[in-house]
Motif scaffolding. Sequence first.
Motif, short mmCIF file in Angstrom:
data_model
loop_
_atom_site.label_atom_id
_atom_site.label_comp_id
_atom_site.label_asym_id
_atom_site.label_seq_id
_atom_site.Cartn_x
_atom_site.Cartn_y
_atom_site.Cartn_z
N LEU A 187 0.81 -1.22 0.00
CA LEU A 187 0.00 0.00 0.00
C LEU A 187 0.84 1.27 0.00
N THR A 188 2.13 1.18 0.31
CA THR A 188 2.95 2.39 0.32
C THR A 188 3.08 3.02 -1.06
N CYS A 189 2.86 2.24 -2.12
CA CYS A 189 2.99 2.83 -3.45
C CYS A 189 1.62 3.13 -4.07
N LEU A 190 0.57 3.05 -3.26
CA LEU A 190 -0.78 3.27 -3.80
C LEU A 190 -1.13 4.74 -3.96
N LYS A 191 -0.74 5.57 -3.00
CA LYS A 191 -1.17 6.97 -3.00
C LYS A 191 -0.85 7.71 -4.31
N PRO A 192 0.36 7.59 -4.86
CA PRO A 192 0.64 8.31 -6.12
C PRO A 192 -0.17 7.80 -7.31
N LEU A 193 -0.77 6.62 -7.17
CA LEU A 193 -1.52 6.03 -8.27
C LEU A 193 -3.01 6.33 -8.21
N ILE A 194 -3.46 6.98 -7.14
CA ILE A 194 -4.90 7.26 -7.00
C ILE A 194 -5.38 8.11 -8.18
N GLY A 195 -6.43 7.64 -8.82
CA GLY A 195 -6.97 8.34 -9.98
C GLY A 195 -6.41 7.86 -11.30
N ARG A 196 -5.34 7.05 -11.23
CA ARG A 196 -4.76 6.46 -12.43
C ARG A 196 -5.10 4.98 -12.49
N PRO A 197 -5.34 4.44 -13.67
CA PRO A 197 -5.59 2.99 -13.76
C PRO A 197 -4.38 2.21 -13.24
N HIS A 198 -4.65 1.20 -12.44
CA HIS A 198 -3.60 0.35 -11.92
C HIS A 198 -4.19 -1.00 -11.56
N ALA A 199 -3.33 -1.96 -11.25
CA ALA A 199 -3.76 -3.30 -10.85
C ALA A 199 -3.41 -3.53 -9.39
N ILE A 200 -4.16 -4.41 -8.74
CA ILE A 200 -3.89 -4.79 -7.36
C ILE A 200 -3.44 -6.24 -7.34
N GLY A 201 -2.29 -6.50 -6.72
CA GLY A 201 -1.76 -7.86 -6.66
C GLY A 201 -2.36 -8.66 -5.52
N PRO A 202 -2.06 -9.96 -5.44
CA PRO A 202 -2.65 -10.83 -4.43
C PRO A 202 -2.12 -10.63 -3.02
N PHE A 203 -1.17 -9.71 -2.85
CA PHE A 203 -0.57 -9.48 -1.54
C PHE A 203 -1.26 -8.36 -0.77
N ILE A 204 -2.23 -7.69 -1.41
CA ILE A 204 -3.05 -6.69 -0.74
C ILE A 204 -4.28 -7.40 -0.15
N ASN A 205 -4.58 -7.13 1.10
CA ASN A 205 -5.64 -7.86 1.80
C ASN A 205 -7.02 -7.34 1.41
N ILE A 206 -7.53 -7.83 0.30
CA ILE A 206 -8.90 -7.52 -0.11
C ILE A 206 -9.75 -8.73 0.25
N TYR A 207 -10.47 -8.63 1.37
CA TYR A 207 -11.23 -9.77 1.88
C TYR A 207 -12.74 -9.59 1.80
N ASN A 208 -13.20 -8.43 1.34
CA ASN A 208 -14.64 -8.20 1.29
C ASN A 208 -14.98 -7.19 0.21
N GLU A 209 -16.28 -6.98 0.02
CA GLU A 209 -16.76 -6.10 -1.04
C GLU A 209 -16.33 -4.65 -0.81
N ALA A 210 -16.35 -4.20 0.44
CA ALA A 210 -16.00 -2.81 0.73
C ALA A 210 -14.55 -2.52 0.35
N SER A 211 -13.65 -3.47 0.65
CA SER A 211 -12.23 -3.28 0.30
C SER A 211 -12.06 -3.20 -1.21
N ALA A 212 -12.74 -4.09 -1.93
CA ALA A 212 -12.63 -4.09 -3.39
C ALA A 212 -13.18 -2.79 -3.97
N ALA A 213 -14.33 -2.33 -3.46
CA ALA A 213 -14.91 -1.08 -3.95
C ALA A 213 -14.01 0.10 -3.65
N PHE A 214 -13.35 0.08 -2.48
CA PHE A 214 -12.42 1.16 -2.11
C PHE A 214 -11.33 1.30 -3.17
#
Length: 315
Positions: free
Chosen positions: A98-125
């Motif tokens: 997540l340390t490299c996420l902030k500069p990418l906000i608003g730009r298309p990017h991908a999320i890898g399997p090491f980010i803890n997305i465990y529910n719908e709210a996290s994915a929507a975020f």
Amino acid sequence: MQLSLGPVLYNWAPERWRDFYFRIADEAPVDTVAIGEIVCSKRSPFIAPHLPAVVERLRAAGKQVLPGSLILTSLPRERRQMADLVNTEELLVEVNDLTCLKPLIGRPHAIGPFINIYNEASAAFHAQRGATRICLPPELPMSSVAAIAAAVPNVLIDIFAFGRVPLAISARCYHARLHKLTKDNCQFVCERDPDGLMLRTLDGADFLTVNGVQTLSSTCTNLLGDANALSEAGVGSFRLSPQDCDMVAVISVFRAALDGREDAESGTRRLAQLYPNAPFSNGFLHGVAGFVSVAPDARSSRQHGFREPIEPHML
């Protein structure tokens, strides 16, 4: 169903690493390739000279290339490395920390399997902040996969479908400690184990796999037999993680099965021949211990409240 190839997690010789991706570009029926050193920043300088040629070769072959961030960023040089990565506007960056996420906000990017997305709210975020594809953590059960996919219909859901499961990352290097070395003077001993180093219990049972600062499963995830159910759940891509075997052949088996040219049972037999180093498992997806393999008839039984896992030694 698309196929994606994850980054090489192990410490392979630079020339082998380069030639692996050259062959993927020329021969493998895979749609997307994630690249870069994401486990240990000390390995990065060895593959850096080959990165431009690898990216060019993959893109010339029509593959989408995802440069990935480190899983764990802590040192100043690692933060500088991540800053350089997020400035790569020509390619879709895959975020693993997540340390490299902030500069990418608003730009298309991908999320890898090491980010803890465990529910719908996290994915929507993450979708609201520009994520166009998400590779879900490998420990999620089918019910969670379906719920998350339904919550973000405009995001491509990728799922970890083949390879030893990445379980943890640490600031300490287990390979160095095993050889009575410090992390700063590790002498890159992890290169002696191109498929990771197996850990066993006092009873001699396979337990985990060590890859430098990373811990992986002893079994190899194989979701080929679950492809139809995952497609119905909204998964749009299968992520295959490079192992010490003929990955072009592995990719071809998955492609043939997903296209209906081969059934899952015969495909799994071929995969076992291609990668005999570890028993297959799919327990996480079925809500049981991750190291077990749930057979097709057991999947049917579980719909009625029963669980009939197959232990790895029974495969």
